[in-house]
Design an enzyme around this catalytic site. Sequence first.
Site, PDB file in Angstrom:
ATOM      1  N   LYS A   9       4.269   7.833   2.259  1.00  0.00           N
ATOM      2  CA  LYS A   9       3.158   7.252   3.017  1.00  0.00           C
ATOM      3  C   LYS A   9       2.507   8.245   3.981  1.00  0.00           C
ATOM      4  CE  LYS A   9       4.356   3.329   1.098  1.00  0.00           C
ATOM      5  NZ  LYS A   9       3.788   2.984  -0.190  1.00  0.00           N
ATOM      6  N   GLY A  40       6.252  -3.566   0.236  1.00  0.00           N
ATOM      7  CA  GLY A  40       6.751  -4.937   0.157  1.00  0.00           C
ATOM      8  C   GLY A  40       7.373  -5.437   1.446  1.00  0.00           C
ATOM      9  N   GLU A  65       3.199   3.741  12.997  1.00  0.00           N
ATOM     10  CA  GLU A  65       1.769   3.436  13.018  1.00  0.00           C
ATOM     11  C   GLU A  65       1.476   2.588  14.245  1.00  0.00           C
ATOM     12  OE1 GLU A  65       0.595   1.253   9.563  1.00  0.00           O
ATOM     13  OE2 GLU A  65       0.408   3.044   8.334  1.00  0.00           O
ATOM     14  N   LYS A  66       0.346   2.803  14.854  1.00  0.00           N
ATOM     15  CA  LYS A  66      -0.113   1.924  15.925  1.00  0.00           C
ATOM     16  C   LYS A  66      -0.292   0.530  15.322  1.00  0.00           C
ATOM     17  CE  LYS A  66      -2.366   0.438  19.651  1.00  0.00           C
ATOM     18  NZ  LYS A  66      -1.547  -0.117  20.729  1.00  0.00           N
ATOM     19  N   LYS A  76       2.693 -11.016   0.970  1.00  0.00           N
ATOM     20  CA  LYS A  76       1.463 -11.783   0.765  1.00  0.00           C
ATOM     21  C   LYS A  76       1.773 -13.160   0.174  1.00  0.00           C
ATOM     22  CE  LYS A  76      -0.795  -7.422  -0.112  1.00  0.00           C
ATOM     23  NZ  LYS A  76      -1.193  -6.505  -1.168  1.00  0.00           N
ATOM     24  N   GLU A 112      -5.224   0.145   0.478  1.00  0.00           N
ATOM     25  CA  GLU A 112      -5.013  -0.927   1.450  1.00  0.00           C
ATOM     26  C   GLU A 112      -5.525  -0.486   2.816  1.00  0.00           C
ATOM     27  OE1 GLU A 112      -1.443  -3.068   1.417  1.00  0.00           O
ATOM     28  OE2 GLU A 112      -1.323  -3.109  -0.766  1.00  0.00           O
ATOM     29  N   GLU A 163      -2.302   2.584   3.068  1.00  0.00           N
ATOM     30  CA  GLU A 163      -1.526   3.188   1.982  1.00  0.00           C
ATOM     31  C   GLU A 163      -2.246   2.936   0.671  1.00  0.00           C
ATOM     32  OE1 GLU A 163       2.156   1.083   2.444  1.00  0.00           O
ATOM     33  OE2 GLU A 163       1.593  -0.481   1.038  1.00  0.00           O
ATOM     34  N   ARG A 209      -0.577   1.449  -8.796  1.00  0.00           N
ATOM     35  CA  ARG A 209      -0.115   0.555  -9.866  1.00  0.00           C
ATOM     36  C   ARG A 209      -0.997  -0.682  -9.889  1.00  0.00           C
ATOM     37  NH1 ARG A 209       1.946  -3.436  -6.590  1.00  0.00           N
ATOM     38  NH2 ARG A 209       3.022  -2.744  -4.699  1.00  0.00           N
TER      39      ARG A 209
END
Length: 340
Positions: A35, A83, A119-120, A156, A194, A207, A211
């Site tokens: 990432k 995930g 990450e913030k 999700k 994303e 990211e 796929r």
Amino acid sequence: YGFLSENADFARRCEEEGVIFIGPGADIIAKMGIKTEARKIMREAGLPIVPGTETPVQGIEEVKKVAKEVGYPIMLKALAGGGGKGMRLVRSEEEAETALRLSQSEAGTSFGNDAVYIEKYIENPHHIEVQIMGDKYGNVVHLGERECSIQRRNQKVIEESPSPFVKDETRKKMLKVAVEACKRIGYYSAGTLEFMMDKDQNFYFLEMNTRLQVEHPITEEISDVDIVKWQIRIACQIPLDFTQEDIHLHGHSMECRINARSTGQVDFLHIPGGSRVHFDTAFVQDCLIVPFYDSMIGKLIVYAKTREDAIRKMEAALCEMVIHGIHTNIEDQLRLVRNP
């Protein structure tokens, strides 16, 4: 989809053995799979990036130092995964040490790599993703965006396309930079970029999934492009036979993920039907639901001309669906689609 579809070692072995891997090249999977590397590449390609680290954190002192620089809250995320595995929200310095230990432990168990980065954390964000298709001859197109903000435990639950939140001006800009970035890195096959979007429509690259996405059917519904078929064709060296100008996005599509909440035998199964209603599943009546896999047992997908009609159609389809013998999240999904 599934973790093997993003495994660069597997894709490389296929190439070495003369087996055609349906997906992008192993090198691209490897770069996008780490990432922090993906963030660096996409920033250089012109995409805005969420503030954070571009290398794995080396210990609690670094976590505290970076958190002070970008400001709490922060998100600890697994370097090699997705995930929602290894993801931890940290709101204060007091939470940092425990969160780091738990994040590294879960990342190591899930991906065989316990490295995490920072990450913030963007408060009340929208999770927006852009579907990309590229061939091996430099042609790249987008198939619009999906709204994936309704989540449970970072997984999700409901996806829809187009997003009701994204404004037209932002949409044009986001789709344009997504395509340009994929052209710059030489991406081919199906892929998803994303983004996190804040309340002011600022969007940040998170990211890339190299796929097919679980929620790809809603994009197929509004674009009339068979993403799976084109993945196979691209792997067979066939160029895209359409350009961006040929794609006319229309209507509204939604997907509810139907998840098992218990194991056991499905004693009775009734699947809803009707115009532009379908249920993607491998399960049949009398099958066994076992605890060894992801909890998703099927995807309920609807299409209509407007979002209002799509919601109404989804509600009717959920009411019509019957799964006996195990507990599911159908009632939860009904509560969500009925919520103003």
